[in-house]
Design a protein around this motif. Structure first.
Motif, mmCIF file in Angstrom:
data_model
loop_
_atom_site.group_PDB
_atom_site.id
_atom_site.type_symbol
_atom_site.label_atom_id
_atom_site.label_comp_id
_atom_site.label_asym_id
_atom_site.label_seq_id
_atom_site.Cartn_x
_atom_site.Cartn_y
_atom_site.Cartn_z
ATOM 1 N N VAL A 62 -3.314 63.563 47.449
ATOM 2 C CA VAL A 62 -3.948 64.852 47.702
ATOM 3 C C VAL A 62 -3.313 65.429 48.973
ATOM 4 O O VAL A 62 -3.126 64.725 49.961
ATOM 5 C CB VAL A 62 -5.487 64.746 47.834
ATOM 6 N N THR A 63 -2.939 66.702 48.901
ATOM 7 C CA THR A 63 -2.332 67.401 50.030
ATOM 8 C C THR A 63 -3.326 68.414 50.571
ATOM 9 O O THR A 63 -3.855 69.249 49.824
ATOM 10 C CB THR A 63 -1.040 68.123 49.594
ATOM 11 N N CYS A 64 -3.603 68.333 51.859
ATOM 12 C CA CYS A 64 -4.541 69.234 52.510
ATOM 13 C C CYS A 64 -4.005 70.664 52.482
ATOM 14 O O CYS A 64 -2.837 70.902 52.773
ATOM 15 C CB CYS A 64 -4.779 68.777 53.949
ATOM 16 N N ALA A 65 -4.878 71.599 52.158
ATOM 17 C CA ALA A 65 -4.494 73.013 52.085
ATOM 18 C C ALA A 65 -4.235 73.617 53.455
ATOM 19 O O ALA A 65 -3.563 74.636 53.568
ATOM 20 C CB ALA A 65 -5.581 73.806 51.367
ATOM 21 N N PHE A 66 -4.734 72.982 54.514
ATOM 22 C CA PHE A 66 -4.635 73.585 55.848
ATOM 23 C C PHE A 66 -3.284 73.325 56.512
ATOM 24 O O PHE A 66 -2.588 74.259 56.889
ATOM 25 C CB PHE A 66 -5.790 73.083 56.710
ATOM 26 N N HIS A 67 -2.889 72.067 56.667
ATOM 27 C CA HIS A 67 -1.614 71.746 57.320
ATOM 28 C C HIS A 67 -0.755 70.780 56.522
ATOM 29 O O HIS A 67 0.156 70.167 57.049
ATOM 30 C CB HIS A 67 -1.842 71.154 58.714
ATOM 31 N N SER A 68 -1.084 70.598 55.249
ATOM 32 C CA SER A 68 -0.279 69.797 54.318
ATOM 33 C C SER A 68 -0.208 68.312 54.638
ATOM 34 O O SER A 68 0.730 67.640 54.194
ATOM 35 C CB SER A 68 1.135 70.381 54.187
ATOM 36 N N ALA A 69 -1.158 67.764 55.377
ATOM 37 C CA ALA A 69 -1.222 66.308 55.528
ATOM 38 C C ALA A 69 -1.497 65.734 54.142
ATOM 39 O O ALA A 69 -2.183 66.357 53.325
ATOM 40 C CB ALA A 69 -2.329 65.907 56.501
ATOM 41 N N ARG A 70 -0.937 64.549 53.848
ATOM 42 C CA ARG A 70 -1.068 63.965 52.518
ATOM 43 C C ARG A 70 -1.728 62.591 52.597
ATOM 44 O O ARG A 70 -1.457 61.819 53.515
ATOM 45 C CB ARG A 70 0.304 63.855 51.855
ATOM 46 N N PHE A 71 -2.564 62.300 51.583
ATOM 47 C CA PHE A 71 -3.316 61.053 51.539
ATOM 48 C C PHE A 71 -3.257 60.452 50.141
ATOM 49 O O PHE A 71 -3.357 61.175 49.140
ATOM 50 C CB PHE A 71 -4.782 61.306 51.918
ATOM 51 N N ASP A 72 -3.111 59.126 50.073
ATOM 52 C CA ASP A 72 -3.157 58.396 48.813
ATOM 53 C C ASP A 72 -4.631 58.201 48.471
ATOM 54 O O ASP A 72 -5.365 57.557 49.224
ATOM 55 C CB ASP A 72 -2.457 57.049 48.973
ATOM 56 N N VAL A 73 -5.079 58.735 47.343
ATOM 57 C CA VAL A 73 -6.496 58.668 47.008
ATOM 58 C C VAL A 73 -6.938 57.247 46.650
ATOM 59 O O VAL A 73 -8.126 56.930 46.743
ATOM 60 C CB VAL A 73 -6.873 59.653 45.878
ATOM 61 N N ALA A 74 -6.012 56.379 46.271
ATOM 62 C CA ALA A 74 -6.362 54.995 45.925
ATOM 63 C C ALA A 74 -6.708 54.182 47.164
ATOM 64 O O ALA A 74 -7.551 53.294 47.110
ATOM 65 C CB ALA A 74 -5.219 54.335 45.164
ATOM 66 N N THR A 75 -6.079 54.499 48.283
ATOM 67 C CA THR A 75 -6.306 53.745 49.524
ATOM 68 C C THR A 75 -6.989 54.575 50.595
ATOM 69 O O THR A 75 -7.467 54.028 51.585
ATOM 70 C CB THR A 75 -4.974 53.238 50.098
ATOM 71 N N ALA A 76 -6.986 55.900 50.453
ATOM 72 C CA ALA A 76 -7.460 56.869 51.445
ATOM 73 C C ALA A 76 -6.564 56.872 52.680
ATOM 74 O O ALA A 76 -6.899 57.465 53.697
ATOM 75 C CB ALA A 76 -8.919 56.635 51.826
ATOM 76 N N GLY A 77 -5.426 56.223 52.583
ATOM 77 C CA GLY A 77 -4.493 56.162 53.706
ATOM 78 C C GLY A 77 -3.567 57.365 53.762
ATOM 79 O O GLY A 77 -3.217 57.952 52.735
ATOM 80 N N LYS A 78 -3.163 57.696 54.959
ATOM 81 C CA LYS A 78 -2.228 58.797 55.192
ATOM 82 C C LYS A 78 -0.859 58.405 54.648
ATOM 83 O O LYS A 78 -0.378 57.306 54.904
ATOM 84 C CB LYS A 78 -2.134 59.083 56.687
ATOM 85 N N VAL A 79 -0.243 59.297 53.894
ATOM 86 C CA VAL A 79 1.126 59.075 53.421
ATOM 87 C C VAL A 79 2.075 60.150 53.941
ATOM 88 O O VAL A 79 3.274 60.086 53.699
ATOM 89 C CB VAL A 79 1.217 58.965 51.882
#
Length: 132
Positions: A62-79
């Protein structure tokens, strides 16, 4: 407090490739169906607290709409860290707005992106529950 599985949605109403904001027991969650696999994580971006429910889901990311930070939804970790992009037309903004945007960009560039919190998901028939 003993963890408990709380109903949040129905599998039949939550097709693959979708995500939904869910508020349950005081937690703001993002419920995700990534290719038929269900995940739950904190809804707030680990960069500047924007709602990830407004972002874009591609596969497990999932990519944040605000500043495009990305997270793996399986781990909730930042990618992927936040990406600060100069908005289109910024060079044509009034000088005071351009100065504000430049200052805001410098301030937000140094903000660290943290992992989100992961929550376990339990499926019972058509019922999706999240362990809180």
């Amino acid at each position: 407090m003993t963890p408990q599985a709380i109903e949040v949605a129905k599998v039949s109403e939550f097709p693959p490739g979708t995500m939904r904001a869910v508020d349950v027991a005081g937690f703001e969650l993002l419920l995700v169906n990534a290719d038929g696999r269900l995940f739950a994580m904190s809804r707030r971006c680990g960069h500047m607290n924007a709602s990830l429910a407004d972002g874009v889901l591609k596969g497990n990311v999932v990519t944040c709409a605000f500043h495009s930070a990305r997270f793996d939804v399986a781990t909730a970790g930042k990618v992927g860290d936040a990406v600060l992009v100069r908005p289109a037309g910024a060079d044509q903004a009034p000088p005071e707005l351009a100065a504000y945007l430049a200052k805001a960009g410098k301030l937000t560039a140094g903000i660290k992106t943290h992992d989100c919190q992961k929550f376990d998901v339990v499926v019972e028939g058509d019922i999706i529950k999240v362990v809180i």
